[in-house]
Design a protein around this motif. Structure first.
Motif, PDB file in Angstrom:
ATOM      1  N   MET A  60      19.964  26.398 -37.053  1.00 44.69           N
ATOM      2  CA  MET A  60      20.791  27.263 -38.067  1.00 44.69           C
ATOM      3  C   MET A  60      20.478  27.037 -39.466  1.00 44.69           C
ATOM      4  N   ASN A  61      19.978  25.789 -39.881  1.00 49.31           N
ATOM      5  CA  ASN A  61      19.722  25.701 -41.301  1.00 49.31           C
ATOM      6  C   ASN A  61      18.554  26.234 -41.680  1.00 49.31           C
ATOM      7  N   ILE A  62      17.708  26.389 -40.633  1.00 54.96           N
ATOM      8  CA  ILE A  62      16.423  27.204 -40.750  1.00 54.96           C
ATOM      9  C   ILE A  62      16.401  28.515 -41.211  1.00 54.96           C
ATOM     10  N   LEU A  63      17.663  29.371 -40.297  1.00 57.66           N
ATOM     11  CA  LEU A  63      17.793  30.693 -40.590  1.00 57.66           C
ATOM     12  C   LEU A  63      18.371  30.531 -42.265  1.00 57.66           C
ATOM     13  N   TRP A  64      19.408  29.843 -42.569  1.00 63.01           N
ATOM     14  CA  TRP A  64      19.973  30.096 -44.043  1.00 63.01           C
ATOM     15  C   TRP A  64      18.813  29.853 -45.063  1.00 63.01           C
ATOM     16  N   PHE A  65      17.970  28.850 -44.674  1.00 64.83           N
ATOM     17  CA  PHE A  65      16.775  28.518 -45.709  1.00 64.83           C
ATOM     18  C   PHE A  65      15.835  29.886 -45.748  1.00 64.83           C
ATOM     19  N   GLY A  66      15.604  30.332 -44.621  1.00 64.77           N
ATOM     20  CA  GLY A  66      14.723  31.542 -44.416  1.00 64.77           C
ATOM     21  C   GLY A  66      15.421  32.805 -45.122  1.00 64.77           C
ATOM     22  N   LEU A  67      16.546  33.164 -44.949  1.00 60.98           N
ATOM     23  CA  LEU A  67      17.388  34.255 -45.788  1.00 60.98           C
ATOM     24  C   LEU A  67      17.338  34.049 -47.031  1.00 60.98           C
ATOM     25  N   GLY A  68      17.453  32.747 -47.611  1.00 62.85           N
ATOM     26  CA  GLY A  68      17.313  32.512 -49.015  1.00 62.85           C
ATOM     27  C   GLY A  68      16.010  32.823 -49.444  1.00 62.85           C
ATOM     28  N   GLY A  69      14.956  32.271 -48.979  1.00 65.26           N
ATOM     29  CA  GLY A  69      13.843  32.754 -49.387  1.00 65.26           C
ATOM     30  C   GLY A  69      13.686  34.295 -49.347  1.00 65.26           C
ATOM     31  N   LEU A  70      14.057  35.010 -48.322  1.00 64.28           N
ATOM     32  CA  LEU A  70      13.868  36.270 -48.257  1.00 64.28           C
ATOM     33  C   LEU A  70      14.526  37.072 -49.327  1.00 64.28           C
ATOM     34  N   ILE A  71      15.776  36.505 -49.723  1.00 64.42           N
ATOM     35  CA  ILE A  71      16.580  37.223 -50.782  1.00 64.42           C
ATOM     36  C   ILE A  71      15.783  36.820 -52.043  1.00 64.42           C
ATOM     37  N   VAL A  72      15.264  35.720 -52.315  1.00 61.87           N
ATOM     38  CA  VAL A  72      14.704  35.302 -53.511  1.00 61.87           C
ATOM     39  C   VAL A  72      13.340  36.388 -53.809  1.00 61.87           C
TER      40      VAL A  72
ATOM     41  N   SER B 272      22.813  35.910 -32.846  1.00 60.69           N
ATOM     42  CA  SER B 272      23.440  36.402 -31.154  1.00 60.69           C
ATOM     43  C   SER B 272      22.374  36.042 -30.149  1.00 60.69           C
ATOM     44  N   ILE B 273      21.250  35.928 -30.787  1.00 63.12           N
ATOM     45  CA  ILE B 273      20.091  35.498 -29.711  1.00 63.12           C
ATOM     46  C   ILE B 273      20.119  34.008 -29.277  1.00 63.12           C
ATOM     47  N   ILE B 274      20.449  33.373 -30.491  1.00 65.42           N
ATOM     48  CA  ILE B 274      20.916  31.559 -30.227  1.00 65.42           C
ATOM     49  C   ILE B 274      21.808  31.565 -29.275  1.00 65.42           C
ATOM     50  N   GLU B 275      22.889  32.570 -29.557  1.00 65.22           N
ATOM     51  CA  GLU B 275      24.117  32.139 -28.574  1.00 65.22           C
ATOM     52  C   GLU B 275      23.840  32.751 -27.132  1.00 65.22           C
ATOM     53  N   GLY B 276      22.776  33.537 -26.978  1.00 62.00           N
ATOM     54  CA  GLY B 276      22.518  34.023 -25.804  1.00 62.00           C
ATOM     55  C   GLY B 276      23.068  35.319 -25.561  1.00 62.00           C
ATOM     56  N   GLU B 277      23.470  35.892 -26.478  1.00 62.05           N
ATOM     57  CA  GLU B 277      24.033  37.443 -26.409  1.00 62.05           C
ATOM     58  C   GLU B 277      23.119  38.473 -26.821  1.00 62.05           C
ATOM     59  N   SER B 278      22.085  38.836 -26.026  1.00 60.51           N
ATOM     60  CA  SER B 278      21.106  39.781 -26.408  1.00 60.51           C
ATOM     61  C   SER B 278      21.475  41.216 -26.610  1.00 60.51           C
ATOM     62  N   GLN B 279      22.614  41.619 -25.970  1.00 61.17           N
ATOM     63  CA  GLN B 279      22.992  42.913 -26.016  1.00 61.17           C
ATOM     64  C   GLN B 279      23.671  43.040 -27.346  1.00 61.17           C
ATOM     65  N   ALA B 280      24.463  42.025 -27.937  1.00 57.79           N
ATOM     66  CA  ALA B 280      25.159  41.806 -29.040  1.00 57.79           C
ATOM     67  C   ALA B 280      24.352  41.973 -30.150  1.00 57.79           C
ATOM     68  N   ALA B 281      23.173  41.376 -29.914  1.00 56.54           N
ATOM     69  CA  ALA B 281      22.050  41.242 -30.896  1.00 56.54           C
ATOM     70  C   ALA B 281      21.339  42.469 -31.259  1.00 56.54           C
ATOM     71  N   GLY B 282      21.036  43.387 -30.176  1.00 55.69           N
ATOM     72  CA  GLY B 282      20.446  44.630 -30.285  1.00 55.69           C
ATOM     73  C   GLY B 282      21.370  45.450 -30.939  1.00 55.69           C
ATOM     74  N   LEU B 283      22.624  45.710 -30.383  1.00 54.15           N
ATOM     75  CA  LEU B 283      23.454  46.549 -31.190  1.00 54.15           C
ATOM     76  C   LEU B 283      24.004  46.364 -32.478  1.00 54.15           C
ATOM     77  N   GLY B 284      24.123  45.104 -32.699  1.00 53.27           N
ATOM     78  CA  GLY B 284      24.420  44.494 -34.308  1.00 53.27           C
ATOM     79  C   GLY B 284      23.036  45.083 -35.204  1.00 53.27           C
ATOM     80  N   PHE B 285      21.769  44.702 -34.664  1.00 57.12           N
ATOM     81  CA  PHE B 285      20.736  45.061 -35.353  1.00 57.12           C
ATOM     82  C   PHE B 285      20.813  46.350 -35.877  1.00 57.12           C
ATOM     83  N   LEU B 286      20.842  47.181 -34.753  1.00 54.37           N
ATOM     84  CA  LEU B 286      20.880  48.773 -34.561  1.00 54.37           C
ATOM     85  C   LEU B 286      21.984  49.278 -35.678  1.00 54.37           C
ATOM     86  N   ILE B 287      22.941  48.844 -35.731  1.00 56.31           N
ATOM     87  CA  ILE B 287      23.994  49.535 -36.618  1.00 56.31           C
ATOM     88  C   ILE B 287      23.913  49.011 -37.770  1.00 56.31           C
ATOM     89  N   PHE B 288      23.736  47.653 -37.924  1.00 57.44           N
ATOM     90  CA  PHE B 288      23.741  47.130 -39.585  1.00 57.44           C
ATOM     91  C   PHE B 288      22.380  47.565 -40.207  1.00 57.44           C
TER      92      PHE B 288
END
Length: 100
Positions: free
Chosen positions: A1-13, A55-71
């Motif tokens: 999870m820390n890698i995700l936040w580090f990667g998002l911070g890098g993307l923002i910068v 969502s993928i880490i939590e094993g919820e692939s349907q929520a991952a796809g729908l959230g990615f589609l909407i947002f």
């Protein structure tokens, strides 16, 4: 999870740095409404990436796809409309400067 936040911070910068360098290189002016649209669009883009990964880490692939589609879709629409407004405003300014 820390890698995700580090990667998002890098993307923002990188996105802020890329946007500022693109604007200064092309000498574009952006109104406050365009800045607001850009910030909201980028926030939604990063939020959709975070939603997808968690969502993928939590094993919820349907929520991952729908959230990615909407947002992600909403972010795409906002960024596309903002880009169109920026291009239109700067094109009008160039035409008025050429007439003078």
């Amino acid at each position: 999870m820390n890698i995700l936040w580090f990667g998002l911070g890098g993307l923002i910068v990188l996105s802020i740095w890329g946007l500022k360098s693109y604007l200064s290189k092309n000498k574009l002016k952006i109104s406050w409404l365009s800045w607001l649209g850009t910030i909201i669009g980028l926030f939604l883009s990063f939020f959709s990436i975070a939603w997808l990964v968690t969502s993928i880490i939590e094993g919820e692939s349907q929520a991952a796809g729908l959230g990615f589609l909407i947002f992600g879709g909403l972010a795409f629409i906002i960024l596309a409309l903002t880009r169109k407004k920026i291009i239109k405003n700067n094109h009008l300014k160039q035409q008025s400067a050429e007439k003078n």
